[in-house]
Design an enzyme around this catalytic site. Structure first.
Site, PDB file in Angstrom:
ATOM      1  N   ASP A  74       0.810  -1.220   0.000  1.00 58.50           N
ATOM      2  CA  ASP A  74       0.000   0.000   0.000  1.00 58.50           C
ATOM      3  C   ASP A  74       0.842   1.268   0.000  1.00 58.50           C
ATOM      4  O   ASP A  74       1.999   1.284   0.403  1.00 58.50           O
ATOM      5  CB  ASP A  74      -0.967   0.025   1.181  1.00 58.50           C
ATOM      6  CG  ASP A  74      -0.279  -0.161   2.526  1.00 58.50           C
ATOM      7  OD1 ASP A  74       0.684  -0.940   2.601  1.00 58.50           O
ATOM      8  OD2 ASP A  74      -0.697   0.489   3.511  1.00 58.50           O
ATOM      9  N   GLU A 132      -0.569  -1.989   5.311  1.00 59.91           N
ATOM     10  CA  GLU A 132       0.379  -1.851   6.424  1.00 59.91           C
ATOM     11  C   GLU A 132       0.251  -0.483   7.057  1.00 59.91           C
ATOM     12  O   GLU A 132       0.444  -0.326   8.268  1.00 59.91           O
ATOM     13  CB  GLU A 132       1.814  -2.083   5.915  1.00 59.91           C
ATOM     14  CG  GLU A 132       2.856  -2.226   7.023  1.00 59.91           C
ATOM     15  CD  GLU A 132       3.311  -0.908   7.624  1.00 59.91           C
ATOM     16  OE1 GLU A 132       3.599  -0.875   8.837  1.00 59.91           O
ATOM     17  OE2 GLU A 132       3.391   0.099   6.882  1.00 59.91           O
ATOM     18  N   GLU A 133      -0.064   0.521   6.237  1.00 57.34           N
ATOM     19  CA  GLU A 133      -0.123   1.905   6.719  1.00 57.34           C
ATOM     20  C   GLU A 133      -1.444   2.188   7.447  1.00 57.34           C
ATOM     21  O   GLU A 133      -2.402   2.691   6.884  1.00 57.34           O
ATOM     22  CB  GLU A 133       0.046   2.884   5.540  1.00 57.34           C
ATOM     23  CG  GLU A 133       1.368   2.769   4.806  1.00 57.34           C
ATOM     24  CD  GLU A 133       2.544   3.287   5.624  1.00 57.34           C
ATOM     25  OE1 GLU A 133       2.342   3.762   6.760  1.00 57.34           O
ATOM     26  OE2 GLU A 133       3.671   3.219   5.107  1.00 57.34           O
ATOM     27  N   HIS A 356       7.781   8.709   4.476  1.00 59.97           N
ATOM     28  CA  HIS A 356       6.548   9.492   4.654  1.00 59.97           C
ATOM     29  C   HIS A 356       6.780  10.970   4.329  1.00 59.97           C
ATOM     30  O   HIS A 356       6.095  11.843   4.861  1.00 59.97           O
ATOM     31  CB  HIS A 356       5.991   9.330   6.077  1.00 59.97           C
ATOM     32  CG  HIS A 356       5.479   7.960   6.370  1.00 59.97           C
ATOM     33  ND1 HIS A 356       4.386   7.716   7.176  1.00 59.97           N
ATOM     34  CD2 HIS A 356       5.896   6.726   5.963  1.00 59.97           C
ATOM     35  CE1 HIS A 356       4.168   6.402   7.251  1.00 59.97           C
ATOM     36  NE2 HIS A 356       5.083   5.794   6.525  1.00 59.97           N
TER      37      HIS A 356
END
Length: 386
Positions: A74, A132-133, A356
């Protein structure tokens, strides 16, 4: 280990995935390309696990261990600032954590592993995981049985790590990434006129007192030899200059390196909130929004990753580190709570943006290191001379 054609194909896949990022539980295109590629290689493939997850299996037909390798798929809700030929084609979405590279690395490994299948024994599972995020996709994949039938005996995954030498393979045995708990705290006061605070219960004053008191948990309840941090990431209350509002909302994020620290910090959150609120006549409500346990590598499997990497020369530099490289959370921790294994790291380069960040870019040069480590582990554990 990999020829030029394979590497070019892996880079092309990585950049294609980067150009078409998909958020948690929306990885339909990514999962489709992964599943198609794995079927073409000869794997038995299941789709739709945890909505968009993919599981590929290689049963050698010979007795041996059951090993799993995992990649996440993702992206993040970030507008990309990079000026790249393969920059995100979708506004407000980008692969700002390198999951495009994680997926491409495991696909590269899958090709070489299948080419060597006649020399392997046991059962291999390749887990391509969504969300996962912030979606706890690993937990969902486990609930839907990816570790069972046959039961996985050891699992491995990796994360690229900006700020470290490009292609450096390193492992932190024990606590390697932080646990993450996020809470919403609602302070329930009593609204009133700003000129007459004695007739109100000011949730802003109470809330700021809670912010201050929470820091005492890290200073006086947690051992200074352990890692943990409390961050009040948001504070919302009121919208008029002459009114004391009735409520205040705090978002509290708590990180830890293990159950002992989690109990010292998150375990005392309600005690602190209740004490402060009771002292001022306020009410409260606490909602847990998200939980990921700390990622704890099995020491023996960690040593094996280091040994296999060195024996097979998968990287120029291979290190065991003594300190946690990050307090960031990683839901691979859910797998490691079920079965032993190791989550290793590959340096993404000492320059460039961190994870990020809207200017982050996965370093394609590290693909053969990550994929090579996966292949080396499979060879060491499933090879008929293992």
């Amino acid at each position: 280990m990999f020829d030029d054609v394979q590497l070019r194909r892996a880079v092309a896949l990585r950049r294609d995935l980067h150009q078409h990022p998909e958020l948690k539980f929306e990885e339909h295109r990514t999962a489709g390309k992964v599943a198609e590629g794995l079927r073409d290689l000869g794997y038995a493939v299941r789709e739709g696990i945890a909505r968009t997850g993919v599981l590929a299996e290689l049963d050698t037909g010979r007795p041996g261990p059951v090993i799993a390798l995992r990649a996440d798929m993702d992206a993040l809700p970030i507008e990309e600032a990079n000026d790249l030929a393969h920059r995100s084609a979708h506004a407000g979405r980008m692969h700002a954590c390198g999951h495009d590279g994680h997926t491409a690395a495991l696909m590269l490994a899958a090709e070489t592993i299948m080419q060597c299948r006649e020399h392997l024994s046991g059962h291999l599972k390749l887990i391509f995981q969504p969300a996962e995020e912030g979606g706890n996709g690993a937990e969902r994949m486990i609930q839907e049985g990816v570790l069972d039938a046959p039961r996985v005996e050891a699992i491995f995954g990796y994360h690229n790590r900006p700020g470290f030498e490009s292609g450096m393979l390193f492992v932190k045995p024990g606590s390697a990434m932080g646990g993450n708990d996020t809470y919403r705290v609602i302070v329930q006061g009593r609204s009133g006129h700003a000129a007459m605070p004695h007739l109100a219960v000011d949730p802003i004053y109470v809330g700021t007192s809670i912010v201050q008191q929470l820091q005492g948990l890290t200073a006086r309840h947690k051992s200074p030899l352990r890692a943990g941090v409390i961050t009040v990431a948001a504070f919302h209350a009121g919208d008029a200059a002459n009114v004391i509002p009735g409520e205040a909302e705090l978002l509290v994020n708590i990180r830890n390196d293990g159950d002992e620290v989690r109990e010292a910090l998150a375990g005392h959150l309600e005690q602190v909130v209740a004490g402060v609120c009771n002292a001022h006549g306020a009410g409260y409500r606490i909602e847990q929004l998200h939980h990921v346990p700390p990622l704890v590598n099995d020491p023996e499997w960690s040593e094996l990753v280091l040994k296999v990497g060195r024996d097979r020369g998968v990287a120029r530099r291979i290190e065991k580190v003594d300190t946690m490289p990050t307090m960031g959370a990683e839901d691979f921790a859910f797998y490691l709570r079920e079965v032993p294994g190791c989550f290793f790291f590959v340096g993404n380069g000492e320059e460039g943006a961190y994870l990020h960040n809207d200017r982050y870019e996965f370093n394609d040069e590290i693909l053969p290191v990550a994929a090579g480590t996966f292949v080396a582990l499979v060879d060491a554990l499933m090879g008929q001379e293992a």
